[in-house]
Design a protein around this motif. Structure first.
Motif, mmCIF file in Angstrom:
data_model
loop_
_atom_site.group_PDB
_atom_site.id
_atom_site.type_symbol
_atom_site.label_atom_id
_atom_site.label_comp_id
_atom_site.label_asym_id
_atom_site.label_seq_id
_atom_site.Cartn_x
_atom_site.Cartn_y
_atom_site.Cartn_z
ATOM 1 N N ASP A 73 65.250 42.655 15.337
ATOM 2 C CA ASP A 73 65.610 44.490 14.790
ATOM 3 C C ASP A 73 66.729 44.699 13.865
ATOM 4 O O ASP A 73 66.650 45.665 13.002
ATOM 5 C CB ASP A 73 66.845 44.695 15.913
ATOM 6 C CG ASP A 73 67.016 46.033 16.147
ATOM 7 O OD1 ASP A 73 66.727 47.141 16.197
ATOM 8 O OD2 ASP A 73 68.347 46.281 16.068
ATOM 9 N N ALA A 74 67.153 43.848 13.060
ATOM 10 C CA ALA A 74 67.696 43.962 11.654
ATOM 11 C C ALA A 74 67.091 43.756 10.984
ATOM 12 O O ALA A 74 66.852 44.445 9.415
ATOM 13 C CB ALA A 74 68.751 42.419 11.500
ATOM 14 N N GLU A 75 66.109 43.155 10.831
ATOM 15 C CA GLU A 75 64.457 43.328 9.529
ATOM 16 C C GLU A 75 63.906 44.294 9.868
ATOM 17 O O GLU A 75 63.689 44.814 8.756
ATOM 18 C CB GLU A 75 64.254 41.429 9.917
ATOM 19 C CG GLU A 75 64.324 40.479 9.532
ATOM 20 C CD GLU A 75 63.626 39.310 10.491
ATOM 21 O OE1 GLU A 75 63.985 38.583 9.596
ATOM 22 O OE2 GLU A 75 62.881 39.018 10.955
ATOM 23 N N TRP A 76 63.720 44.999 10.517
ATOM 24 C CA TRP A 76 62.845 46.616 11.286
ATOM 25 C C TRP A 76 64.065 46.869 10.071
ATOM 26 O O TRP A 76 63.979 48.260 9.983
ATOM 27 C CB TRP A 76 63.302 47.182 12.441
ATOM 28 C CG TRP A 76 61.303 45.863 13.140
ATOM 29 C CD1 TRP A 76 61.063 45.321 13.452
ATOM 30 C CD2 TRP A 76 60.073 46.761 12.832
ATOM 31 N NE1 TRP A 76 60.050 45.158 14.568
ATOM 32 C CE2 TRP A 76 59.378 45.694 13.743
ATOM 33 C CE3 TRP A 76 59.915 47.657 11.694
ATOM 34 C CZ2 TRP A 76 57.708 46.195 13.345
ATOM 35 C CZ3 TRP A 76 58.788 47.657 11.437
ATOM 36 C CH2 TRP A 76 57.770 47.255 12.493
ATOM 37 N N THR A 77 65.000 47.481 10.795
ATOM 38 C CA THR A 77 66.639 48.357 10.097
ATOM 39 C C THR A 77 66.598 48.094 8.942
ATOM 40 O O THR A 77 65.859 48.902 7.920
ATOM 41 C CB THR A 77 67.578 47.939 10.410
ATOM 42 O OG1 THR A 77 67.985 47.906 11.633
ATOM 43 C CG2 THR A 77 68.637 49.056 9.782
ATOM 44 N N GLU A 78 66.123 47.024 7.844
ATOM 45 C CA GLU A 78 65.611 46.361 6.783
ATOM 46 C C GLU A 78 64.942 47.228 5.887
ATOM 47 O O GLU A 78 64.938 47.554 5.123
ATOM 48 C CB GLU A 78 66.024 44.865 6.058
ATOM 49 C CG GLU A 78 65.852 44.654 4.643
ATOM 50 C CD GLU A 78 65.570 43.319 4.089
ATOM 51 O OE1 GLU A 78 66.125 42.947 4.202
ATOM 52 O OE2 GLU A 78 64.637 42.290 5.362
#
Length: 322
Positions: free
Chosen positions: A224-229
């Motif tokens: 999810d953090a990489e999608w947010t990035e």
């Protein structure tokens, strides 16, 4: 540095030392003295950066600024909340040790309790960009096609979260990691309220990650953090005719000019395919809050957002590589 009234009230004026003298007025010449040291406490500490992203082995020096400028002691003590991730010396030099997060703290030494912090994220340096991926200047390389697709505009296959094969029916009754309902989960469960097995796993293992299983190497599903990035560091453009193919979806363009296309492939619920051509739904590898949900990204004509979705739904998967 200090003044004194006729009643003996001493008032600090500025930093430094002074001697207060009390003399007898009866002509005896008797007197007494008091040494006074005036200091100014720190009222605030600030850092030149509040967040850092470093590769393992990298370093950067932070600078602390003290307020007010007249503070008697402008020195600070540096510390790290996780020295296995990042260390800091007493000159403010931060050194990345291993992948993870840590908080660097600069605290005034004068006892005022004032401090400032900087959040540090340490990542592993990326290897060569693999075939089928594009460098967007982010923490991972992004695949150019969905799992099961041969071209960027193709929808590809749909997968329940944590499953590695497409199927005809997407429901709790067919979901691999439960016994027929959301309250009988058998894996990726952080609460006994949702099943008898409490394994506290919050990110998919590689054996349950369809990108890892299908592509091998360093490929996997994005967190999810990489999608947010991706969402926060790229610009989004909705298109109704990607490369003349008639496919709708979002083009994500990075500051380096590179881009990827996420087609509006919809999602599968039961035996139905819904919203194909108008919205895209993409899994992350991250569990979400209540354990029968996982984080997904929703790609629509008006916006892009992240949110929870029941794990049994059939969603698209866009792989990433390190």
């Amino acid at each position: 540095m200090a003044t004194v009234s006729t009643t003996g009230k001493v008032t600090a004026v500025g930093n430094g030392n002074a001697v207060i003298t009390a003399s007898a007025t009866d002509g005896s010449g008797k007197k007494a003295t008091c040494a006074v040291t005036v200091t100014t406490l720190v009222t605030g500490v600030s850092l030149n950066k509040t967040s850092l992203v470093l590769n393992e082995g990298g370093s950067e020096t932070l600078t602390a600024t003290i307020a007010p400028s007249t503070a008697s002691d402008k020195s600070v003590t540096w510390s790290s909340t996780n020295t296995s991730v990042a260390t800091v010396d007493q000159n403010g030099k931060v050194t990345a040790v291993s992948k993870g997060t840590a908080t660097i703290k600069a605290e005034a030494k004068d006892g005022s309790g004032k401090y400032a912090t900087c959040s540090v994220t340490v990542k592993k340096p990326l290897g060569p960009c693999p075939s089928g991926a594009v460098d967007l200047g982010l923490s991972v390389y992004w695949g150019t096609t969905n799992i099961g697709a041969g071209k960027p505009e193709e929808y590809g296959d749909y997968y329940a979260w944590g499953e590695t094969a497409p199927k005809d029916d997407y429901s709790w009754s067919t979901y691999k990691w439960c016994n027929g309902s959301s309250s009988t989960l058998t894996k990726y469960n952080t609460s006994s309220s949702y099943g008898t097995v409490v394994d506290n796993k919050t990110v998919l293992e590689s054996s349950d990650d369809v990108a890892s299983v299908k592509l091998g190497g360093k490929w996997r599903m994005p967190t999810d953090a990489e999608w947010t990035e991706l969402r926060t560091k790229c610009t989004w453009t909705w298109t109704t005719n990607y490369n003349g193919t008639g496919r709708m979806g979002r083009i994500f363009t990075a500051s380096n000019g590179n881009s990827i296309f996420l087609p509006a492939a919809g999602y599968r619920f039961g035996t139905l395919l819904s919203y194909a051509g108008s919205a895209g739904y993409y899994w992350s590898s991250s569990l979400c809050g209540t354990t029968y949900n996982a984080w997904r990204v929703f790609v629509y004509s008006d916006y892009v957002s992240s949110g929870p979705m029941n794990r049994y739904y059939g969603l698209s998967v866009r792989p990433v590589s390190e």
